[in-house]
Design an enzyme around this catalytic site. Structure first.
Site, PDB file in Angstrom:
ATOM      1  CE  LYS A  92      54.331 -86.650  28.483  1.00 39.24           C
ATOM      2  NZ  LYS A  92      54.870 -85.286  28.729  1.00 39.24           N
ATOM      3  CD1 TRP A 115      54.307 -80.298  32.600  1.00 43.52           C
ATOM      4  CD2 TRP A 115      55.284 -81.059  33.293  1.00 43.52           C
ATOM      5  NE1 TRP A 115      53.439 -82.106  32.848  1.00 43.52           N
ATOM      6  CE2 TRP A 115      54.750 -82.011  32.840  1.00 43.52           C
ATOM      7  CE3 TRP A 115      56.262 -81.459  34.124  1.00 43.52           C
ATOM      8  CZ2 TRP A 115      54.299 -83.794  33.892  1.00 43.52           C
ATOM      9  CZ3 TRP A 115      56.232 -83.075  35.021  1.00 43.52           C
ATOM     10  CH2 TRP A 115      55.559 -83.919  34.607  1.00 43.52           C
ATOM     11  CG  ASP A 173      58.180 -78.358  28.587  1.00 41.13           C
ATOM     12  OD1 ASP A 173      58.538 -79.419  27.824  1.00 41.13           O
ATOM     13  OD2 ASP A 173      57.994 -78.315  29.546  1.00 41.13           O
TER      14      ASP A 173
END
Ligand SMILES: *Cc1c(COP(=O)(O)O)cnc(C)c1O
Length: 357
Positions: free
Chosen positions: A193, A102, A169
């Site tokens: 998530k 990511w 993030d």
């Protein structure tokens, strides 16, 4: 069929009570005779949902007034470019720590908007640890971190020493533990998530981070547009916001993020202890960097993967296949996963060892 233990990395497990209340609101919202899905986003009833979601975010994370809360669309992936577009220009410098798939994507996007430096990386070891001890240049505009690496199963347990505002993030560990908010200039997290269904992204931004770049920004991609309109410049993703709000209510009812952290530590200890004890499995991530959210492990013996996944499935444990870049297994044990769920998985691992070692 009884409910399964969902160890999937995302979209992921949500509390049962949240799923039930969401289903009811879709059918008939609070006895209004209307579905949550068919009412105006500008009506008082939905506006109060949005307000509660923002207020709960502030309360759970202890946000001071100069931090704004937004619920946007486009996933965490859109934040890879939106952060850089709003915060970085040719006069600035963005520093990134590359800790996984990511962050690598975030770096690629940032380069389009201004000078971008990767100041530390664990790429050479397939992201199995979190780099530490690096220096953050004094002239950095921001430092971008990924607090939890969903794929490799590492997590940042301490922040680096720096006065530079951190852009983070937190897609896979938001609301899983308390945070030191003063260190952050901006936080983003895709909902699917640890917060709600896919379709909204939580953004928390400190006001002084904005308005400092030398470019025009199209309205939809400008954080200020959404701040001014309380996330309702256009139609917001009403269902994901509603479900996220219910999850935040649930977190609060359980004692808030400190209680979540305690619960998550207990669950992670059960699984990691079993991995370390069991001769058929070994952990992937460096021990000191192990994630409390995504537990990655592999088999120590050839050819047992399929059988193990089948044994898990038979016990009601699903979603355990590892990401293709890591292989093996991944047990995602987000806030909503119960102790009972992880105990069930640990038992499957023990039984599997007795039968196959
Ligand atoms: C899943 C994930 C993303 C991507 O999220 P999307 O909402 O699918 O764009 C980004 N960062 C992390 C840490 C993730 O776990």
């Amino acid at each position: 069929m009884s409910k399964k233990y969902n160890f999937s990395a995302g979209p992921a497990i949500l509390p049962d009570s949240v799923i039930k209340a969401s289903a009811e609101a879709v059918a008939n919202w609070d006895g209004t005779g209307l579905s949550l899905l068919e009412v105006s986003h500008r009506g008082a009833k939905f506006v109060s949902v949005l307000e509660e979601a923002m207020a709960l975010t502030k309360e759970l994370l202890g946000l001071p007034d100069n931090y704004k809360v937004l619920f946007l669309t486009g996933g965490a992936s859109s934040q890879f470019y939106m952060t850089a577009m709003n915060l970085l220009d040719k006069n600035g410098k963005a520093c990134y720590v590359d800790t996984g798939t990511w962050s690598t994507k975030a770096i690629k996007e940032a380069k389009l908007f201004g000078p971008t430096e990767v100041i530390a990386s664990s790429k050479e070891q397939n992201f199995q640890y979190v780099p530490k001890g690096y220096e953050v240049p004094k002239d950095a505009t921001y430092l971008h971190l990924t607090s939890n690496n969903t794929i490799s199963g590492t997590q940042m347990h301490e922040l680096p020493i720096t006065n530079t505002p951190i852009v983070c993030d937190m897609s896979s560990d938001i609301f899983s533990r308390p945070i030191d908010i003063e260190r952050y200039g901006l936080i983003y997290a895709g909902a699917q998530k640890n917060m709600g269904p896919a379709g909204t992204t939580l953004v928390i931004v400190r006001e002084d981070m904005l308005g400092n770049v030398d470019r025009e920004i199209t309205s939809m991609l400008d954080y200020n547009t959404h701040i001014k309109k309380d996330s309702s410049f256009n139609t917001p993703p009403v269902f994901p916001i509603f479900v996220s709000m219910l999850t935040m209510r649930w977190i609060k009812s359980q004692g808030g993020v400190a209680a979540m952290a305690k619960h998550n530590e207990e669950k992670a200890a059960i699984i990691y202890n079993e991995i370390d004890r069991n001769s058929l499995f070994k952990g992937v991530a460096a021990k000191e960097d192990r994630s409390l959210m995504n537990v990655t492990f592999v088999a120590t013996k050839e050819g047992i993967e399929k059988d193990f996944l089948a044994a898990c499935e038979a016990a009601g444990c699903v979603g355990l296949k590892g990401h293709r870049s890591v292989g093996g297994f991944r047990a995602s044990i987000y806030n909503a996963m119960s102790i009972e769920g992880v105990n069930t998985l640990a038992q499957v691992m023990q039984d599997f060892e007795k039968a196959n070692a």
